[in-house]
Design a protein around this motif. Structure first.
Motif, PDB file in Angstrom:
ATOM      1  N   TYR A   1       0.745  -1.132   0.207  1.00 39.17           N
ATOM      2  CA  TYR A   1      -0.019  -0.051  -0.221  1.00 39.17           C
ATOM      3  C   TYR A   1       0.866   1.378   0.092  1.00 39.17           C
ATOM      4  CZ  TYR A   1      -3.775  -3.116   1.188  1.00 39.17           C
ATOM      5  OH  TYR A   1      -4.680  -4.500   1.223  1.00 39.17           O
ATOM      6  N   VAL A   2       2.155   1.187  -0.053  1.00 39.19           N
ATOM      7  CA  VAL A   2       3.146   2.417   0.038  1.00 39.19           C
ATOM      8  C   VAL A   2       3.853   2.694  -1.089  1.00 39.19           C
ATOM      9  CG1 VAL A   2       4.534   3.767   1.528  1.00 39.19           C
ATOM     10  CG2 VAL A   2       2.666   2.604   2.557  1.00 39.19           C
ATOM     11  N   THR A   3       4.756   1.428  -1.344  1.00 38.84           N
ATOM     12  CA  THR A   3       5.798   1.482  -2.102  1.00 38.84           C
ATOM     13  C   THR A   3       5.222   1.395  -3.808  1.00 38.84           C
ATOM     14  OG1 THR A   3       7.065   0.376  -0.467  1.00 38.84           O
ATOM     15  CG2 THR A   3       8.179   0.571  -2.750  1.00 38.84           C
ATOM     16  N   CYS A   4       5.729   2.068  -4.487  1.00 39.73           N
ATOM     17  CA  CYS A   4       5.573   1.952  -5.922  1.00 39.73           C
ATOM     18  C   CYS A   4       6.126   0.791  -6.749  1.00 39.73           C
ATOM     19  CB  CYS A   4       6.214   3.242  -6.751  1.00 39.73           C
ATOM     20  SG  CYS A   4       5.945   3.112  -8.611  1.00 39.73           S
ATOM     21  N   HIS A   5       5.710  -0.019  -7.352  1.00 40.91           N
ATOM     22  CA  HIS A   5       6.288  -1.012  -7.848  1.00 40.91           C
ATOM     23  C   HIS A   5       7.088  -0.742  -9.117  1.00 40.91           C
ATOM     24  CE1 HIS A   5       3.458  -4.532  -6.101  1.00 40.91           C
ATOM     25  NE2 HIS A   5       3.800  -3.784  -5.099  1.00 40.91           N
ATOM     26  N   MET A   6       6.956   0.172  -9.586  1.00 35.44           N
ATOM     27  CA  MET A   6       7.736   0.691 -10.879  1.00 35.44           C
ATOM     28  C   MET A   6       9.113   1.177 -10.477  1.00 35.44           C
ATOM     29  SD  MET A   6       6.161  -0.534 -13.523  1.00 35.44           S
ATOM     30  CE  MET A   6       6.673   0.164 -14.815  1.00 35.44           C
TER      31      MET A   6
ATOM     32  N   ARG B   1       9.986   2.025  -6.938  1.00 34.37           N
ATOM     33  CA  ARG B   1      10.296   1.540  -5.520  1.00 34.37           C
ATOM     34  C   ARG B   1      10.360   2.920  -5.090  1.00 34.37           C
ATOM     35  NH1 ARG B   1       9.794  -3.504  -6.097  1.00 34.37           N
ATOM     36  NH2 ARG B   1      11.456  -4.691  -7.147  1.00 34.37           N
ATOM     37  N   ASN B   2       9.669   3.908  -5.041  1.00 34.26           N
ATOM     38  CA  ASN B   2       9.471   5.212  -4.366  1.00 34.26           C
ATOM     39  C   ASN B   2       8.294   5.071  -3.293  1.00 34.26           C
ATOM     40  OD1 ASN B   2       9.550   7.859  -3.531  1.00 34.26           O
ATOM     41  ND2 ASN B   2      10.058   8.784  -5.468  1.00 34.26           N
ATOM     42  N   ILE B   3       8.165   5.836  -2.354  1.00 27.19           N
ATOM     43  CA  ILE B   3       7.232   5.820  -1.283  1.00 27.19           C
ATOM     44  C   ILE B   3       6.490   7.157  -1.507  1.00 27.19           C
ATOM     45  CG2 ILE B   3       8.657   4.345   0.475  1.00 27.19           C
ATOM     46  CD1 ILE B   3       9.177   6.927   1.979  1.00 27.19           C
ATOM     47  N   GLU B   4       6.588   7.816  -2.423  1.00 30.71           N
ATOM     48  CA  GLU B   4       5.881   9.236  -2.606  1.00 30.71           C
ATOM     49  C   GLU B   4       4.616   8.648  -3.232  1.00 30.71           C
ATOM     50  OE1 GLU B   4       8.085  12.339  -4.073  1.00 30.71           O
ATOM     51  OE2 GLU B   4       9.769  12.172  -2.514  1.00 30.71           O
ATOM     52  N   THR B   5       3.746   8.263  -2.768  1.00 31.60           N
ATOM     53  CA  THR B   5       2.420   7.643  -3.475  1.00 31.60           C
ATOM     54  C   THR B   5       1.475   8.318  -2.492  1.00 31.60           C
ATOM     55  OG1 THR B   5       2.344   5.706  -2.014  1.00 31.60           O
ATOM     56  CG2 THR B   5       3.656   5.658  -4.439  1.00 31.60           C
ATOM     57  N   SER B   6       0.156   8.174  -3.243  1.00 32.80           N
ATOM     58  CA  SER B   6      -1.087   8.309  -2.888  1.00 32.80           C
ATOM     59  C   SER B   6      -2.159   7.528  -2.960  1.00 32.80           C
ATOM     60  CB  SER B   6      -1.814   9.691  -3.447  1.00 32.80           C
ATOM     61  OG  SER B   6      -1.947   9.611  -4.643  1.00 32.80           O
TER      62      SER B   6
ATOM     63  N   ARG C   1       0.323   3.913 -11.962  1.00 29.17           N
ATOM     64  CA  ARG C   1      -0.967   3.622 -11.211  1.00 29.17           C
ATOM     65  C   ARG C   1      -1.239   2.435 -11.180  1.00 29.17           C
ATOM     66  NH1 ARG C   1      -7.059   5.743 -12.478  1.00 29.17           N
ATOM     67  NH2 ARG C   1      -7.765   5.858 -10.302  1.00 29.17           N
ATOM     68  N   ARG C   2      -1.850   1.863 -10.087  1.00 21.78           N
ATOM     69  CA  ARG C   2      -2.088   0.458 -10.089  1.00 21.78           C
ATOM     70  C   ARG C   2      -3.217   0.097  -8.953  1.00 21.78           C
ATOM     71  NH1 ARG C   2       0.118  -2.598  -5.784  1.00 21.78           N
ATOM     72  NH2 ARG C   2       1.755  -1.749  -4.540  1.00 21.78           N
ATOM     73  N   SER C   3      -3.922  -0.788  -9.180  1.00 15.55           N
ATOM     74  CA  SER C   3      -4.798  -1.393  -8.266  1.00 15.55           C
ATOM     75  C   SER C   3      -4.470  -1.807  -7.231  1.00 15.55           C
ATOM     76  CB  SER C   3      -6.255  -1.925  -8.854  1.00 15.55           C
ATOM     77  OG  SER C   3      -5.695  -3.091  -9.522  1.00 15.55           O
ATOM     78  N   VAL C   4      -4.956  -1.623  -5.937  1.00 18.30           N
ATOM     79  CA  VAL C   4      -4.385  -2.658  -4.698  1.00 18.30           C
ATOM     80  C   VAL C   4      -5.645  -3.347  -4.028  1.00 18.30           C
ATOM     81  CG1 VAL C   4      -2.363  -1.246  -4.208  1.00 18.30           C
ATOM     82  CG2 VAL C   4      -4.525  -0.784  -3.241  1.00 18.30           C
ATOM     83  N   ALA C   5      -5.507  -4.330  -3.411  1.00 24.02           N
ATOM     84  CA  ALA C   5      -6.483  -5.223  -2.697  1.00 24.02           C
ATOM     85  C   ALA C   5      -7.019  -4.113  -1.705  1.00 24.02           C
ATOM     86  CB  ALA C   5      -5.882  -6.429  -1.978  1.00 24.02           C
ATOM     87  N   PRO C   6      -8.251  -4.336  -1.291  1.00 24.04           N
ATOM     88  CA  PRO C   6      -8.852  -3.492  -0.330  1.00 24.04           C
ATOM     89  C   PRO C   6      -8.284  -3.874   1.124  1.00 24.04           C
ATOM     90  CG  PRO C   6     -10.641  -5.165  -1.262  1.00 24.04           C
ATOM     91  CD  PRO C   6      -9.323  -5.075  -2.145  1.00 24.04           C
ATOM     92  N   ILE C   7      -8.297  -2.965   1.928  1.00 26.23           N
ATOM     93  CA  ILE C   7      -7.747  -3.284   3.334  1.00 26.23           C
ATOM     94  C   ILE C   7      -8.967  -3.909   4.194  1.00 26.23           C
ATOM     95  CG2 ILE C   7      -6.963  -2.064   5.418  1.00 26.23           C
ATOM     96  CD1 ILE C   7      -6.029   0.228   3.604  1.00 26.23           C
ATOM     97  N   LYS C   8      -8.680  -4.999   4.549  1.00 27.87           N
ATOM     98  CA  LYS C   8      -9.941  -5.927   5.278  1.00 27.87           C
ATOM     99  C   LYS C   8     -10.010  -5.378   6.420  1.00 27.87           C
ATOM    100  CE  LYS C   8      -9.141  -9.587   1.840  1.00 27.87           C
ATOM    101  NZ  LYS C   8      -8.448 -10.476   1.630  1.00 27.87           N
ATOM    102  N   SER C   9      -8.903  -5.425   7.362  1.00 26.44           N
ATOM    103  CA  SER C   9      -9.261  -5.289   8.867  1.00 26.44           C
ATOM    104  C   SER C   9      -7.795  -5.054   9.295  1.00 26.44           C
ATOM    105  CB  SER C   9      -9.866  -6.294   9.592  1.00 26.44           C
ATOM    106  OG  SER C   9      -9.064  -7.498   9.474  1.00 26.44           O
ATOM    107  N   GLY C  10      -7.881  -4.435  10.463  1.00 22.72           N
ATOM    108  CA  GLY C  10      -6.594  -4.048  11.014  1.00 22.72           C
ATOM    109  C   GLY C  10      -5.805  -5.336  11.860  1.00 22.72           C
ATOM    110  N   PHE C  11      -4.919  -5.098  12.427  1.00 20.44           N
ATOM    111  CA  PHE C  11      -4.208  -6.064  13.143  1.00 20.44           C
ATOM    112  C   PHE C  11      -4.873  -6.377  14.610  1.00 20.44           C
ATOM    113  CE2 PHE C  11      -1.260  -7.247  16.414  1.00 20.44           C
ATOM    114  CZ  PHE C  11      -0.770  -8.651  15.913  1.00 20.44           C
TER     115      PHE C  11
END
Length: 74
Positions: A16-21, A23-28, A48-58
């Motif tokens: 949810y943070v790192t760009c896969h292309m 590897r920068n952390i400046e993402t939204s 831009r890429r889709s990510v899995a929805p955040i299901k629940s916290g720890f």
């Protein structure tokens, strides 16, 4: 326990943070209201890429809860 937390944080950062292309952390992280998908957009390279929805916290479990689950009759 610290290694479990570290592992959980690493997985979250990779997903949810790192760009896969680049590897920068400046993402939204944004959610498209029409498709209900979450997208990670890199501010640096523009990918831009889709990510899995955040299901629940720890959810921390106590020793008693782990013991109960271990010896539960299945």
């Amino acid at each position: 326990v610290p290694k479990q937390i570290e592992s959980l944080l690493k997985k979250y950062i990779v997903e949810y943070v790192t760009c896969h292309m680049c590897r920068n952390i400046e993402t939204s992280l944004t959610r498209d209201s029409v498709t209900r998908l979450y997208f990670l957009q890199c501010e640096s390279c523009g990918s831009r890429r889709s990510v899995a929805p955040i299901k629940s916290g720890f959810h921390a479990t106590s020793r008693a809860e782990r013991r109960k689950a271990k010896f539960a009759v299945k």
